[in-house]
Every structure is written in structure tokens, then in C-alpha cells.
Design a protein around this motif. Structure first.
Motif, PDB file in Angstrom:
ATOM      1  N   SER A 468       5.577  -2.050  -4.508  1.00  0.00           N
ATOM      2  CA  SER A 468       5.000  -3.338  -4.888  1.00  0.00           C
ATOM      3  C   SER A 468       3.676  -3.110  -5.608  1.00  0.00           C
ATOM      4  CB  SER A 468       4.768  -4.205  -3.651  1.00  0.00           C
ATOM      5  OG  SER A 468       3.763  -3.637  -2.830  1.00  0.00           O
ATOM      6  N   TRP A 469       3.251  -4.094  -6.396  1.00  0.00           N
ATOM      7  CA  TRP A 469       1.989  -3.962  -7.125  1.00  0.00           C
ATOM      8  C   TRP A 469       0.806  -3.838  -6.166  1.00  0.00           C
ATOM      9  CZ3 TRP A 469       2.175  -2.435 -11.830  1.00  0.00           C
ATOM     10  CH2 TRP A 469       3.200  -2.840 -12.682  1.00  0.00           C
ATOM     11  N   ILE A 471       0.612  -2.169  -3.611  1.00  0.00           N
ATOM     12  CA  ILE A 471       0.497  -0.760  -3.205  1.00  0.00           C
ATOM     13  C   ILE A 471       0.247   0.124  -4.426  1.00  0.00           C
ATOM     14  CG2 ILE A 471       1.718   1.185  -2.157  1.00  0.00           C
ATOM     15  CD1 ILE A 471       3.262  -0.805  -0.459  1.00  0.00           C
ATOM     16  N   ALA A 472       0.938  -0.176  -5.531  1.00  0.00           N
ATOM     17  CA  ALA A 472       0.844   0.659  -6.737  1.00  0.00           C
ATOM     18  C   ALA A 472      -0.571   0.679  -7.309  1.00  0.00           C
ATOM     19  CB  ALA A 472       1.832   0.162  -7.790  1.00  0.00           C
ATOM     20  N   TYR A 473      -1.222  -0.479  -7.381  1.00  0.00           N
ATOM     21  CA  TYR A 473      -2.565  -0.549  -7.958  1.00  0.00           C
ATOM     22  C   TYR A 473      -3.592   0.300  -7.197  1.00  0.00           C
ATOM     23  CZ  TYR A 473      -1.479  -4.248 -11.390  1.00  0.00           C
ATOM     24  OH  TYR A 473      -0.996  -4.970 -12.462  1.00  0.00           O
ATOM     25  N   PRO A 474      -3.694   0.181  -5.869  1.00  0.00           N
ATOM     26  CA  PRO A 474      -4.684   1.002  -5.141  1.00  0.00           C
ATOM     27  C   PRO A 474      -4.430   2.504  -5.264  1.00  0.00           C
ATOM     28  CG  PRO A 474      -3.962  -0.830  -3.788  1.00  0.00           C
ATOM     29  CD  PRO A 474      -3.054  -0.799  -4.969  1.00  0.00           C
ATOM     30  N   ILE A 475      -3.157   2.897  -5.178  1.00  0.00           N
ATOM     31  CA  ILE A 475      -2.847   4.326  -5.308  1.00  0.00           C
ATOM     32  C   ILE A 475      -3.226   4.819  -6.702  1.00  0.00           C
ATOM     33  CG2 ILE A 475      -1.005   6.049  -5.352  1.00  0.00           C
ATOM     34  CD1 ILE A 475       0.471   4.424  -3.256  1.00  0.00           C
ATOM     35  N   ALA A 476      -2.905   4.028  -7.728  1.00  0.00           N
ATOM     36  CA  ALA A 476      -3.254   4.411  -9.102  1.00  0.00           C
ATOM     37  C   ALA A 476      -4.764   4.514  -9.270  1.00  0.00           C
ATOM     38  CB  ALA A 476      -2.675   3.397 -10.086  1.00  0.00           C
ATOM     39  N   ALA A 477      -5.511   3.628  -8.623  1.00  0.00           N
ATOM     40  CA  ALA A 477      -6.975   3.664  -8.714  1.00  0.00           C
ATOM     41  C   ALA A 477      -7.522   4.952  -8.105  1.00  0.00           C
ATOM     42  CB  ALA A 477      -7.564   2.447  -8.014  1.00  0.00           C
ATOM     43  N   VAL A 478      -6.972   5.337  -6.948  1.00  0.00           N
ATOM     44  CA  VAL A 478      -7.416   6.577  -6.293  1.00  0.00           C
ATOM     45  C   VAL A 478      -7.104   7.784  -7.172  1.00  0.00           C
ATOM     46  CG1 VAL A 478      -7.011   8.114  -4.322  1.00  0.00           C
ATOM     47  CG2 VAL A 478      -7.228   5.649  -3.958  1.00  0.00           C
ATOM     48  N   LEU A 479      -5.907   7.814  -7.736  1.00  0.00           N
ATOM     49  CA  LEU A 479      -5.517   8.931  -8.605  1.00  0.00           C
ATOM     50  C   LEU A 479      -6.370   8.975  -9.872  1.00  0.00           C
ATOM     51  CD1 LEU A 479      -1.630   8.664  -8.268  1.00  0.00           C
ATOM     52  CD2 LEU A 479      -3.120  10.418  -7.281  1.00  0.00           C
TER      53      LEU A 479
END
Length: 501
Positions: A468-469, A471-479
Motif C-alpha cells: 500500500s502507499w 507503507i511504500a512511501y515511508p520505506i522509499a523515504a528511508v531508502l
């Protein structure tokens, strides 16, 4: 059309100024270039700047600056601003530094550049990743021009069950094989200038035609609705709203994955590396690399505007999956039967002139990385044939599967943008190693931006992890933070090591 012209002003004026800064930072000089120091009559061949520029433009301008903007304009007039801004600050800068670094390092291909400014692990992953992308490029750029030729030029149905479809694919395949194997000035150097004229005719013709026909465009500050724009949902004709599309389809990251060529394309680095072997002077880089990306940005802007025009007039249904058909409608409506046919031929040429050099780049990259002798036509043909068998397999699967091309295109679009992250990494390390670390923000900022786009997309996409977005957005921010910090630390370390040598 005010927003459209503001975008063109950003593209032209911004490109002129920012390219001067790029040139100042890199510092081209009068040293002998690889076409003289390594001349072999095959890949290292001196060619004039006008020819290198046209070849580079055709190499980078596949169907991306046409089909991408036609789909991207559905997000509304914001595309008229984001395309030129991204082009000037990210895409053209990316093309310039990749081409110039490869040029100065002896005409190396991108895998060698990544090896030189990365490490063994990054290099190994990149070699696999770029091979994957270039195989996809080869397949996509047989599929799209083949279908355009079949349906728009010859009047065939373009179906997988039709012999005519595979005959057209076969002709393109044969051309690719010849262009991939023979010396660059034998085929590419001879026919590309002609193709370039057709390309420019189609772009300029559509640009002028929009004004003659009075295509209506929506301004950034207007309500993003067009009374005559429509879409068909479950067989029912409904009004289309750009504002609703923008709200429902995650502008970040979908727009930046959809619109690549014309804004930023990682694939371009593989093409500028080829041209680095045929340039007579480093001082030609501003025109050949940066300037041609600006021209591609103009092409993208024109097709985005033309698509919005026919949507707003109700001439064509608003449907991303009909982008290829939209091309034909625009050409015929603006340029008439004859001019439209010439323009469509130019559009068919675009992907073909990217597909052949993509496979040429793949052959060069693999042979350079694995030290495979390519001194004779027989040896080049042997390696190329292996690659073509793989491309043929991908093409057959994509054409035979009802959703095959959509899956192929999504992987191509995502991997295309992801590839740019490696190029930005190499440019950053090069800057630190050459005492230009204070300018590292130039590749670092767009690198971080696209790191977030590519990771958030693949984390959410059905072809990826399907998260889901939220979850995807926070993980992408960390990466993205990890990517940025690691490159700064790594770059400073490499810069300190270089200073001691």
C-alpha cells in the motif's frame, strides 16, 4: 497557451544558462579525444559535430518523448512545467556529465564508468541491470514501431496472429542486426541524418499545426476541466477531468515513471557513451549531449500539448492505453494525409534508431566487460546473435500475451529511471575525486528525488511488491535518505583518497 510557453521559456533559457554552468564545472579542453587515440574504424571513428548531435538525438529519442508525454498530460497542465524543469536540472545535466566523463576516460561504456567510480558489488549489479534494461529496450522498440507501421502505414491489423505483423518485426530485426554489427559510420552515420530531418519535420509540423488549428490548452491556474474531453467507462461516455485524474493516480511517483524521455532517462547514459567514441573535441559536448536533450524536451512538450488539444476538442477518447492511436490522429488532423504520413514515418523511426543503438551498446558493454574480441564482423555477429535470440523471446511473449506489452512497458519505464541512480552516483564520485565536490548537489538532488520515485513505485506496483502507499512511501523515504547519505560519505572518502595520490 500561456503555461505551455512558460514551460518552453524554462526549457530554452534554463537550458542555455544551466548548460554553461555544467561546462564550467567539467572544464572541457583541447586534448585528443578517443576517436583519434583509439581509432579502429568500427566504433572509434571521428565524425562531425552536426552528425554526432543528430545521431545522439535519434539514439535517445525513442517513443519515450511521444508516448510518455501523451500519457503524462492526463495529470493536467502541471506537465508543461515539470517536464522542462526536470529536463534542464536533471535529464540534460545527466546526459552531459555521463557523456563527458565517458569521453574523457577514453570512450568507456557505462559499465566501465560504474566500475571506475563505484565498487565491485555495485558494478556487478549494474552490469546485470543494464543488460536487462537494454534487452527490454530492444524488444519495446521493435514492438512499438512495428505496430505503428502495421496499423498506421500499411493498414494491417497488427495482431499477433497476422503474418504481416511478424514480417514487419522481422525487417526491423534485420536492420537492427546490421546496425549493431557493422562500423558506426557505415549504417548509422549514413542514414541517421535523413531520419533526423524527418523527426524534426514531424515535431515542428505538429508545433505549428497546433496554432493553425487553434488547439485549446488548459492553464495551470484554470479549473482543470475541459467540457468536451471524455472517457469511456464500462461502455458509457463520461466527461474527463484532469484534476480528478491528478488526484486519483498519485502524481508522485506515477508521472515521473510515465514521462521519462524528455524529462530524465537513465537509458540515455548508454547512448552518450557510444557518441563519446566519435567526437572530435570535448568542446562539442554542450551541443551534442546537453543540447540534444533540450531538443528532446521540446519534442515531449509539443506532443503533450497536441494530445491535450485533441482531448479537449473531443476528437479522441482520453485513454492511456490508446496512446499509439492518439499519435496517428494528431498527425493526420494537424498535417493532413501526406504530411501526417511523413510525420508517422518519423515517429516510427524514433524507436528504431534507439533500439539499434541500445543493442549496439549492449554488445559493446558485454564485450568490454568480458574482454570479448570484436575486431571482425564474424565475432561481432556471434555475440549479437545471442542477444537477438533473447530479445526475440521477450518480443514473442509480449505480443502473444494479452497483457504482455503493458507489463513489458512498466518494467521498461521503471528500470529506465532506476538506471539513472547509478549514473548520478558515478557523477557524484567523479566530482569529489576531481576536486569539484562543492558541486555534488547538482547530481545528488535529482538522484535523491528519483530514488524516492523509483522505490515508491516498485514497492507499490503490482509488478513489484504490491504494498500500500502508506507503507511504500515511508520505506522509499528511508531508502532515499540512505542513498543520499551513503553517496556523500563515499564521495568525500574517495575525494580525500584522490587528493593523496
Amino acid at each position: 497557451m500561456i503555461t505551455f510557453f512558460i514551460g518552453l521559456a524554462i526549457l530554452v533559457v534554463g537550458g542555455f544558462l544551466y548548460s554553461k554552468l555544467c561546462v564550467k564545472i567539467f572544464g572541457p579542453d583541447d586534448r585528443k579525444t578517443p576517436c583519434y587515440t583509439k581509432g579502429d574504424g568500427v566504433d572509434y571513428v571521428p565524425m562531425p559535430m552536426w552528425k554526432n548531435s543528430l545521431i545522439n538525438l535519434l539514439n535517445i529519442a525513442g517513443t519515450g518523448p511521444i508516448l510518455g508525454p501523451i500519457q503524462g498530460i492526463l495529470f493536467g497542465p502541471i506537465a508543461f512545467i515539470t517536464i522542462p524543469l526536470g529536463n534542464v536540472l536533471a535529464g540534460a545535466m545527466h546526459d552531459y556529465f555521463c557523456g563527458m566523463i565517458c569521453l574523457r576516460d577514453g570512450g568507456t561504456q557505462m559499465p566501465k564508468m560504474i566500475q571506475r567510480y563505484g565498487n565491485k558489488k555495485v558494478y556487478g549489479f549494474y552490469q546485470v541491470f543494464i543488460s536487462f534494461l537494454l534487452l527490454l529496450v530492444g524488444a519495446v522498440f521493435i514492438y512499438t514501431p512495428g505496430d505503428l507501421a502495421a496499423t498506421q502505414i500499411f493498414g494491417f491489423d497488427g495482431k499477433a496472429t497476422s503474418i504481416s505483423t511478424w514480417v514487419i518485426y522481422g525487417v526491423i530485426f534485420l536492420y537492427y542486426l546490421v546496425a549493431t554489427v557493422f562500423p558506426i559510420d557505415t549504417i548509422i552515420g549514413k542514414v541517421y541524418p535523413i531520419f533526423g530531418l524527418v523527426l524534426l519535420f514531424s515535431a515542428v509540423g505538429v508545433f505549428i499545426g497546433m496554432f493553425v488549428k487553434g488547439y485549446p490548452l488548459i492553464e495551470l491556474w484554470d479549473v482543470w476541466n475541459a467540457p468536451q474531453a471524455y472517457q469511456v467507462i464500462n461502455g458509457v461516455k463520461e466527461q474527463f477531468s484532469y484534476a480528478d485524474y491528478f488526484s486519483a493516480n498519485k502524481f508522485i511517483p506515477i508521472f515521473f515513471i510515465t514521462v521519462a524521455c524528455g524529462l530524465l532517462s537513465g537509458f540515455h547514459s548508454t547512448q552518450t557513451a557510444i557518441i563519446s567514441r566519435t567526437m572530435k573535441s570535448e568542446r562539442e559536448g554542450r551541443t551534442t549531449f546537453y543540447g540534444m536533450m533540450i531538443v528532446e524536451g521540446f519534442i515531449a512538450m509539443v506532443w503533450a500539448a497536441a494530445a491535450m488539444g485533441i482531448y479537449n476538442l473531443g476528437i479522441q477518447e482520453v485513454n492511456p492505453s490508446l496512446a499509439t492511436a492518439t499519435v496517428g490522429i494528431i498527425c493526420k488532423d494537424l498535417l493532413g494525409p501526406v504530411g501526417g504520413a511523413i510525420a508517422i514515418i518519423g515517429i516510427i523511426v524514433l524507436p528504431i534508431t534507439s533500439g539499434d543503438t541500445a543493442l549496439r551498446s549492449l554488445r559493446l558493454s558485454i564485450s568490454e566487460s568480458m574482454n570479448i574480441d570484436q575486431s571482425t564482423n564474424k565475432k561481432r555477429l556471434t555475440l549479437a546473435s545471442i542477444l537477438f535470440v533473447i530479445v526475440a523471446g521477450i518480443l514473442i511473449w509480449a505480443k502473444s500475451n494479452p497483457s504482455g506489452f503493458n507489463v513489458l512497458w512498466r518494467y521498461f519505464a521503471w528500470s529506465n529511471q532506476t538506471l539513472a541512480l547509478f549514473a548520478f552516483m558515478a557523477v557524484i564520485i567523479w566530482m569529489f575525486e576531481n576536486g569539484k565536490g562543492k558541486w555534488a548537489w547538482m547530481p545528488l538532488v535529482p538522484g535523491a528525488f528519483y530514488c524516492f520515485q523509483t522505490f515508491s513505485f516498485i514497492l507499490n506496483a503490482k509488478i513489484g511488491l504490491n504494498l500500500s502507499w502508506s507503507i511504500a512511501y515511508p520505506i522509499a523515504a528511508v531508502l532515499t535518505v540512505a542513498y543520499t547519505v551513503s553517496l556523500l560519505v563515499w564521495g568525500k572518502k574517495r575525494g580525500a583518497q584522490a587528493a593523496l595520490r
